[in-house]
Scaffold this motif. Structure first.
Motif, PDB file in Angstrom:
ATOM      1  N   THR A  44       0.840  -1.200   0.000  1.00  0.00           N
ATOM      2  CA  THR A  44       0.000   0.000   0.000  1.00  0.00           C
ATOM      3  C   THR A  44       0.877   1.252   0.000  1.00  0.00           C
ATOM      4  O   THR A  44       2.085   1.182   0.221  1.00  0.00           O
ATOM      5  CB  THR A  44      -0.925   0.024   1.232  1.00  0.00           C
ATOM      6  OG1 THR A  44      -0.115   0.079   2.423  1.00  0.00           O
ATOM      7  CG2 THR A  44      -1.809  -1.213   1.291  1.00  0.00           C
ATOM      8  N   GLY A  45       0.234   2.409  -0.211  1.00  0.00           N
ATOM      9  CA  GLY A  45       0.959   3.668  -0.198  1.00  0.00           C
ATOM     10  C   GLY A  45       0.465   4.600  -1.286  1.00  0.00           C
ATOM     11  O   GLY A  45      -0.360   4.212  -2.132  1.00  0.00           O
ATOM     12  N   LYS A  51       4.962   1.110  -5.737  1.00  0.00           N
ATOM     13  CA  LYS A  51       4.262  -0.156  -5.469  1.00  0.00           C
ATOM     14  C   LYS A  51       4.221  -1.065  -6.693  1.00  0.00           C
ATOM     15  O   LYS A  51       4.562  -2.242  -6.613  1.00  0.00           O
ATOM     16  CB  LYS A  51       2.827   0.129  -4.999  1.00  0.00           C
ATOM     17  CG  LYS A  51       2.707   1.036  -3.788  1.00  0.00           C
ATOM     18  CD  LYS A  51       1.270   1.189  -3.326  1.00  0.00           C
ATOM     19  CE  LYS A  51       0.341   1.769  -4.367  1.00  0.00           C
ATOM     20  NZ  LYS A  51       0.674   3.164  -4.740  1.00  0.00           N
ATOM     21  N   HIS A 200      -5.188   0.250  -3.104  1.00  0.00           N
ATOM     22  CA  HIS A 200      -5.532   1.445  -2.331  1.00  0.00           C
ATOM     23  C   HIS A 200      -6.655   1.147  -1.341  1.00  0.00           C
ATOM     24  O   HIS A 200      -7.053   2.014  -0.564  1.00  0.00           O
ATOM     25  CB  HIS A 200      -5.983   2.574  -3.274  1.00  0.00           C
ATOM     26  CG  HIS A 200      -4.849   3.284  -3.942  1.00  0.00           C
ATOM     27  ND1 HIS A 200      -4.482   3.042  -5.245  1.00  0.00           N
ATOM     28  CD2 HIS A 200      -3.988   4.212  -3.466  1.00  0.00           C
ATOM     29  CE1 HIS A 200      -3.449   3.810  -5.548  1.00  0.00           C
ATOM     30  NE2 HIS A 200      -3.125   4.520  -4.500  1.00  0.00           N
ATOM     31  N   ASP A 202      -8.225  -0.189   1.847  1.00  0.00           N
ATOM     32  CA  ASP A 202      -7.888  -0.619   3.209  1.00  0.00           C
ATOM     33  C   ASP A 202      -8.546  -1.960   3.524  1.00  0.00           C
ATOM     34  O   ASP A 202      -7.960  -2.811   4.192  1.00  0.00           O
ATOM     35  CB  ASP A 202      -8.344   0.427   4.240  1.00  0.00           C
ATOM     36  CG  ASP A 202      -7.485   1.676   4.206  1.00  0.00           C
ATOM     37  OD1 ASP A 202      -6.329   1.578   3.726  1.00  0.00           O
ATOM     38  OD2 ASP A 202      -7.958   2.737   4.639  1.00  0.00           O
ATOM     39  N   ALA A 205      -6.412  -4.614   1.879  1.00  0.00           N
ATOM     40  CA  ALA A 205      -5.089  -4.703   2.511  1.00  0.00           C
ATOM     41  C   ALA A 205      -5.153  -5.383   3.874  1.00  0.00           C
ATOM     42  O   ALA A 205      -4.267  -6.148   4.248  1.00  0.00           O
ATOM     43  CB  ALA A 205      -4.478  -3.314   2.636  1.00  0.00           C
ATOM     44  N   GLN A 206      -6.219  -5.083   4.622  1.00  0.00           N
ATOM     45  CA  GLN A 206      -6.314  -5.623   5.977  1.00  0.00           C
ATOM     46  C   GLN A 206      -6.621  -7.127   5.998  1.00  0.00           C
ATOM     47  O   GLN A 206      -6.445  -7.777   7.020  1.00  0.00           O
ATOM     48  CB  GLN A 206      -7.363  -4.845   6.770  1.00  0.00           C
ATOM     49  CG  GLN A 206      -6.867  -3.463   7.170  1.00  0.00           C
ATOM     50  CD  GLN A 206      -7.987  -2.523   7.597  1.00  0.00           C
ATOM     51  OE1 GLN A 206      -9.126  -2.954   7.781  1.00  0.00           O
ATOM     52  NE2 GLN A 206      -7.661  -1.254   7.748  1.00  0.00           N
ATOM     53  N   GLN A 211       1.451  -6.627   5.456  1.00  0.00           N
ATOM     54  CA  GLN A 211       1.275  -5.398   4.707  1.00  0.00           C
ATOM     55  C   GLN A 211       2.594  -4.652   4.626  1.00  0.00           C
ATOM     56  O   GLN A 211       3.288  -4.501   5.631  1.00  0.00           O
ATOM     57  CB  GLN A 211       0.275  -4.498   5.432  1.00  0.00           C
ATOM     58  CG  GLN A 211      -1.018  -4.261   4.690  1.00  0.00           C
ATOM     59  CD  GLN A 211      -1.862  -3.213   5.374  1.00  0.00           C
ATOM     60  OE1 GLN A 211      -1.747  -2.033   5.091  1.00  0.00           O
ATOM     61  NE2 GLN A 211      -2.708  -3.642   6.306  1.00  0.00           N
ATOM     62  N   ARG A 213       3.899  -1.000   3.646  1.00  0.00           N
ATOM     63  CA  ARG A 213       3.417   0.370   3.419  1.00  0.00           C
ATOM     64  C   ARG A 213       4.540   1.244   2.880  1.00  0.00           C
ATOM     65  O   ARG A 213       5.575   1.381   3.526  1.00  0.00           O
ATOM     66  CB  ARG A 213       2.888   0.938   4.736  1.00  0.00           C
ATOM     67  CG  ARG A 213       2.540   2.417   4.707  1.00  0.00           C
ATOM     68  CD  ARG A 213       1.178   2.669   4.114  1.00  0.00           C
ATOM     69  NE  ARG A 213       0.885   4.098   4.043  1.00  0.00           N
ATOM     70  CZ  ARG A 213      -0.130   4.611   3.356  1.00  0.00           C
ATOM     71  NH1 ARG A 213      -0.952   3.809   2.729  1.00  0.00           N
ATOM     72  NH2 ARG A 213      -0.332   5.900   3.312  1.00  0.00           N
ATOM     73  N   ASN A 215       5.803   5.014   1.746  1.00  0.00           N
ATOM     74  CA  ASN A 215       5.474   6.423   1.951  1.00  0.00           C
ATOM     75  C   ASN A 215       6.749   7.261   1.973  1.00  0.00           C
ATOM     76  O   ASN A 215       7.666   6.982   2.737  1.00  0.00           O
ATOM     77  CB  ASN A 215       4.708   6.628   3.264  1.00  0.00           C
ATOM     78  CG  ASN A 215       4.001   7.967   3.307  1.00  0.00           C
ATOM     79  OD1 ASN A 215       3.796   8.609   2.272  1.00  0.00           O
ATOM     80  ND2 ASN A 215       3.641   8.400   4.502  1.00  0.00           N
ATOM     81  N   CYS A 219       9.670   2.520   3.571  1.00  0.00           N
ATOM     82  CA  CYS A 219       8.626   1.507   3.641  1.00  0.00           C
ATOM     83  C   CYS A 219       8.742   0.740   4.941  1.00  0.00           C
ATOM     84  O   CYS A 219       9.812   0.624   5.515  1.00  0.00           O
ATOM     85  CB  CYS A 219       8.668   0.568   2.437  1.00  0.00           C
ATOM     86  SG  CYS A 219      10.209  -0.311   2.238  1.00  0.00           S
ATOM     87  N   LEU A 222       3.631  -3.683   8.250  1.00  0.00           N
ATOM     88  CA  LEU A 222       2.557  -3.536   9.222  1.00  0.00           C
ATOM     89  C   LEU A 222       1.992  -4.920   9.512  1.00  0.00           C
ATOM     90  O   LEU A 222       1.890  -5.742   8.613  1.00  0.00           O
ATOM     91  CB  LEU A 222       1.440  -2.638   8.677  1.00  0.00           C
ATOM     92  CG  LEU A 222       1.859  -1.275   8.136  1.00  0.00           C
ATOM     93  CD1 LEU A 222       0.643  -0.564   7.559  1.00  0.00           C
ATOM     94  CD2 LEU A 222       2.491  -0.434   9.229  1.00  0.00           C
TER      95      LEU A 222
END
Length: 232
Positions: A44-45, A51, A200, A202, A205-206, A211, A213, A215, A219, A222
């Protein structure tokens, strides 16, 4: 999925850069982790953070600027190219063949393997993604969401060891997105496929076991057992 735990794709200190206006821009560097069969991963990000590039590297579709990507089975290391036929990739742009109808687009990976049941199996998968009534329609006759589902069926039809998906629910309404997500995670869980999603969402991703991430050039993992850091 202990029977698959020794089958994995390994990224060793990979980095990716691109050149723009004579300047080299680094998306990420020194990134190391493993993608195990039977486990799910979400990347994600923000847009442009690297990505999709990471997805292309991990699947062997692109070469890293630095580092290497290999396939490891029971400790035996092979080039990632050795398992290209065992990797299903769901592209953001679909990449369907315009001259083929939905049925033959999905059957193509099986036909290339010489599978005599290619059309029958392809029909089953189109029914699984809710397109049993659109078998004979060509991509131009299908909506974006329908094309996305054809592309997903094509990536899953040969029971790949690893599935890479770039925004697999990006063109789908909420209900279809949920159904496709369930299908992807079921392939991971029931068939022991390694699943790597760029998303994108959530919600999507969850559902993944791990995960990554991205940003601002950094990176982090998670909800993961792995410790890994990378820097751009």
């Amino acid at each position: 999925m202990s029977s698959h735990s020794n089958s994995k794709i390994e990224l060793h200190k990979v980095g990716q850069s691109f050149v723009t206006n004579q300047h080299s821009v680094s998306l990420f560097s020194d990134l190391s982790f493993s993608i195990e069969q039977g486990r799910s991963y979400a990347i994600t990000g923000p847009s442009g953070s690297g990505k999709s590039s990471l997805l292309m590297l991990a699947s062997g579709l692109e070469q890293p600027f630095s580092g290497e990507v290999v396939y490891s089975y029971n400790g035996q290391i092979q080039p990632i190219s050795h398992i290209r036929s065992e990797i299903g990739f769901i592209f953001q742009q679909f990449h369907l063949l315009p001259e083929f109808d939905a049925l033959n687009n999905v059957a193509l990976p099986l036909k290339l393997r010489g599978d005599k049941q290619a059309l029958a199996i392809a029909k089953e998968w189109l029914e699984k993604v809710g397109l049993g009534h659109r078998l004979k329609h060509k991509p131009a006759q299908l909506s974006g969401g329908e094309q996305q589902r054809v592309a997903i069926a094509r990536a899953l039809v040969f029971n790949p060891k690893f599935i890479f998906a770039d925004e697999p629910t990006g063109n789908l309404d909420a209900q279809s997105a949920g159904e496709i997500a369930d299908l992807l995670f079921a392939c991971c869980r029931d068939k022991g496929a390694g699943l790597v999603l760029v998303t994108h969402s959530d919600y999507l991703a969850q559902q993944a076991q791990q995960q990554l991430r991205f940003n601002a050039g950094e990176c982090q993992w998670l909800s993961t057992e792995l410790g890994s850091k990378c820097h751009a």
